[in-house]
Design a protein around this motif. Structure first.
Motif, PDB file in Angstrom:
ATOM      1  N   MET A 242       0.855  -1.176   0.000  1.00  0.00           N
ATOM      2  CA  MET A 242       0.000   0.000   0.000  1.00  0.00           C
ATOM      3  C   MET A 242       0.903   1.242   0.000  1.00  0.00           C
ATOM      4  SD  MET A 242      -2.962   1.135   2.685  1.00  0.00           S
ATOM      5  CE  MET A 242      -4.132  -0.004   2.008  1.00  0.00           C
ATOM      6  N   PRO A 243       0.860   2.049  -1.040  1.00  0.00           N
ATOM      7  CA  PRO A 243       1.695   3.244  -1.092  1.00  0.00           C
ATOM      8  C   PRO A 243       1.361   4.229   0.038  1.00  0.00           C
ATOM      9  CG  PRO A 243       0.847   2.717  -3.268  1.00  0.00           C
ATOM     10  CD  PRO A 243       0.129   1.831  -2.291  1.00  0.00           C
ATOM     11  N   THR A 244       2.425   4.762   0.656  1.00  0.00           N
ATOM     12  CA  THR A 244       2.270   5.749   1.715  1.00  0.00           C
ATOM     13  C   THR A 244       3.290   6.867   1.542  1.00  0.00           C
ATOM     14  OG1 THR A 244       3.793   4.625   3.222  1.00  0.00           O
ATOM     15  CG2 THR A 244       1.468   4.058   3.423  1.00  0.00           C
ATOM     16  N   ALA A 245       2.948   8.038   2.068  1.00  0.00           N
ATOM     17  CA  ALA A 245       3.871   9.169   2.128  1.00  0.00           C
ATOM     18  C   ALA A 245       3.879   9.646   3.574  1.00  0.00           C
ATOM     19  CB  ALA A 245       3.428  10.286   1.200  1.00  0.00           C
ATOM     20  N   SER A 246       5.077   9.741   4.175  1.00  0.00           N
ATOM     21  CA  SER A 246       5.217  10.152   5.574  1.00  0.00           C
ATOM     22  C   SER A 246       6.272  11.235   5.691  1.00  0.00           C
ATOM     23  CB  SER A 246       5.661   8.970   6.450  1.00  0.00           C
ATOM     24  OG  SER A 246       4.805   7.886   6.315  1.00  0.00           O
ATOM     25  N   TRP A 247       6.051  12.105   6.652  1.00  0.00           N
ATOM     26  CA  TRP A 247       7.042  13.126   6.969  1.00  0.00           C
ATOM     27  C   TRP A 247       6.879  13.533   8.427  1.00  0.00           C
ATOM     28  CZ3 TRP A 247       7.061  18.543   8.034  1.00  0.00           C
ATOM     29  CH2 TRP A 247       8.341  19.107   8.007  1.00  0.00           C
ATOM     30  N   ASN A 248       7.996  13.746   9.083  1.00  0.00           N
ATOM     31  CA  ASN A 248       7.989  14.166  10.482  1.00  0.00           C
ATOM     32  C   ASN A 248       7.230  13.167  11.356  1.00  0.00           C
ATOM     33  OD1 ASN A 248       8.860  16.030  12.445  1.00  0.00           O
ATOM     34  ND2 ASN A 248       6.869  17.039  12.459  1.00  0.00           N
ATOM     35  N   GLY A 249       7.322  11.872  10.988  1.00  0.00           N
ATOM     36  CA  GLY A 249       6.704  10.816  11.774  1.00  0.00           C
ATOM     37  C   GLY A 249       5.210  10.655  11.590  1.00  0.00           C
ATOM     38  N   VAL A 250       4.622  11.322  10.596  1.00  0.00           N
ATOM     39  CA  VAL A 250       3.179  11.278  10.379  1.00  0.00           C
ATOM     40  C   VAL A 250       2.883  10.810   8.947  1.00  0.00           C
ATOM     41  CG1 VAL A 250       1.083  12.695  10.245  1.00  0.00           C
ATOM     42  CG2 VAL A 250       2.758  13.121  12.049  1.00  0.00           C
ATOM     43  N   VAL A 251       1.925   9.899   8.817  1.00  0.00           N
ATOM     44  CA  VAL A 251       1.481   9.481   7.482  1.00  0.00           C
ATOM     45  C   VAL A 251       0.615  10.601   6.907  1.00  0.00           C
ATOM     46  CG1 VAL A 251       0.116   7.824   6.160  1.00  0.00           C
ATOM     47  CG2 VAL A 251       1.600   7.025   8.015  1.00  0.00           C
TER      48      VAL A 251
ATOM     49  N   VAL B 282      -3.288   4.930  -7.026  1.00  0.00           N
ATOM     50  CA  VAL B 282      -2.197   5.861  -7.319  1.00  0.00           C
ATOM     51  C   VAL B 282      -1.797   5.769  -8.789  1.00  0.00           C
ATOM     52  CG1 VAL B 282      -1.306   5.804  -4.953  1.00  0.00           C
ATOM     53  CG2 VAL B 282      -0.338   4.262  -6.665  1.00  0.00           C
ATOM     54  N   GLN B 283      -1.119   6.805  -9.230  1.00  0.00           N
ATOM     55  CA  GLN B 283      -0.537   6.835 -10.570  1.00  0.00           C
ATOM     56  C   GLN B 283       0.978   6.957 -10.398  1.00  0.00           C
ATOM     57  OE1 GLN B 283      -2.277   6.594 -13.513  1.00  0.00           O
ATOM     58  NE2 GLN B 283      -4.118   6.347 -12.286  1.00  0.00           N
ATOM     59  N   ILE B 284       1.732   6.184 -11.162  1.00  0.00           N
ATOM     60  CA  ILE B 284       3.192   6.273 -11.124  1.00  0.00           C
ATOM     61  C   ILE B 284       3.630   6.922 -12.430  1.00  0.00           C
ATOM     62  CG2 ILE B 284       5.375   5.035 -10.853  1.00  0.00           C
ATOM     63  CD1 ILE B 284       3.468   4.610  -8.481  1.00  0.00           C
ATOM     64  N   VAL B 285       4.255   8.084 -12.316  1.00  0.00           N
ATOM     65  CA  VAL B 285       4.744   8.801 -13.490  1.00  0.00           C
ATOM     66  C   VAL B 285       6.166   9.253 -13.192  1.00  0.00           C
ATOM     67  CG1 VAL B 285       4.414  10.804 -14.992  1.00  0.00           C
ATOM     68  CG2 VAL B 285       2.426   9.591 -14.089  1.00  0.00           C
ATOM     69  N   GLU B 286       7.081   8.877 -14.070  1.00  0.00           N
ATOM     70  CA  GLU B 286       8.493   9.224 -13.908  1.00  0.00           C
ATOM     71  C   GLU B 286       8.999   8.849 -12.516  1.00  0.00           C
ATOM     72  OE1 GLU B 286       8.466  13.385 -15.065  1.00  0.00           O
ATOM     73  OE2 GLU B 286       9.026  12.818 -17.112  1.00  0.00           O
ATOM     74  N   ASN B 287       8.598   7.669 -12.060  1.00  0.00           N
ATOM     75  CA  ASN B 287       8.996   7.102 -10.772  1.00  0.00           C
ATOM     76  C   ASN B 287       8.478   7.884  -9.563  1.00  0.00           C
ATOM     77  OD1 ASN B 287      10.127   4.776  -9.697  1.00  0.00           O
ATOM     78  ND2 ASN B 287      12.022   5.832  -9.163  1.00  0.00           N
ATOM     79  N   ASN B 288       7.539   8.790  -9.772  1.00  0.00           N
ATOM     80  CA  ASN B 288       6.881   9.502  -8.678  1.00  0.00           C
ATOM     81  C   ASN B 288       5.493   8.912  -8.463  1.00  0.00           C
ATOM     82  OD1 ASN B 288       8.828  11.658  -8.062  1.00  0.00           O
ATOM     83  ND2 ASN B 288       8.380  12.329 -10.146  1.00  0.00           N
ATOM     84  N   VAL B 289       5.112   8.773  -7.195  1.00  0.00           N
ATOM     85  CA  VAL B 289       3.795   8.261  -6.837  1.00  0.00           C
ATOM     86  C   VAL B 289       2.860   9.455  -6.683  1.00  0.00           C
ATOM     87  CG1 VAL B 289       2.453   6.968  -5.140  1.00  0.00           C
ATOM     88  CG2 VAL B 289       4.818   6.301  -5.634  1.00  0.00           C
TER      89      VAL B 289
ATOM     90  N   VAL C 198       8.306   8.341   0.666  1.00  0.00           N
ATOM     91  CA  VAL C 198       7.252   7.736  -0.147  1.00  0.00           C
ATOM     92  C   VAL C 198       7.621   6.279  -0.381  1.00  0.00           C
ATOM     93  CG1 VAL C 198       5.973   7.806  -2.324  1.00  0.00           C
ATOM     94  CG2 VAL C 198       6.712   9.938  -1.234  1.00  0.00           C
ATOM     95  N   ARG C 199       6.733   5.398   0.022  1.00  0.00           N
ATOM     96  CA  ARG C 199       6.954   3.954  -0.144  1.00  0.00           C
ATOM     97  C   ARG C 199       5.866   3.366  -1.016  1.00  0.00           C
ATOM     98  NH1 ARG C 199      10.603   1.812   4.299  1.00  0.00           N
ATOM     99  NH2 ARG C 199      11.322   3.757   5.207  1.00  0.00           N
TER     100      ARG C 199
END
Length: 96
Positions: free
Chosen positions: A1-10, A19-26, A94-95
């Motif tokens: 399951m794709p996730t984006a986290s920063w500062n310890g928060v999803v 999701v869409q993957i374009v140029e290796n970006n989620v 981003v995972r």
């Protein structure tokens, strides 16, 4: 399951088929991004084939990450599938 986290928060989480993957970006659909962490930014950039990108600054527990998320409000026809979808960079984990 794709996730984006920063500062310890999803900040964003979605199923693979959302999701869409374009140029290796989620690119996450806006409904799967926690909008309370996004602040509009006046920053823009232009991609030769996707069009004009707009940005958000992240604010997570008082920590600021300037222009760490971007999206295409009016992408070119070739990038229509990412309209309003949000991608991250600048230290956002981003995972896939």
């Amino acid at each position: 399951m794709p996730t984006a986290s920063w500062n310890g928060v999803v900040i964003a989480q979605a199923n693979d088929d959302e999701v869409q993957i374009v140029e290796n970006n989620v690119y996450f659909p806006p409904s799967r991004v926690k909008q309370e962490y996004l602040q509009p930014s006046s920053h823009t950039s232009r991609c030769p084939w996707k069009g004009l990108a707009s940005y958000y600054t992240l604010n997570v527990d008082g920590k600021i990450n300037e222009n760490a998320a971007w999206y295409y409000p009016e992408p070119s026809e070739k990038a229509a599938q990412i309209k309003d979808h949000i991608a991250f960079w600048r230290g956002v984990d981003v995972r896939r």
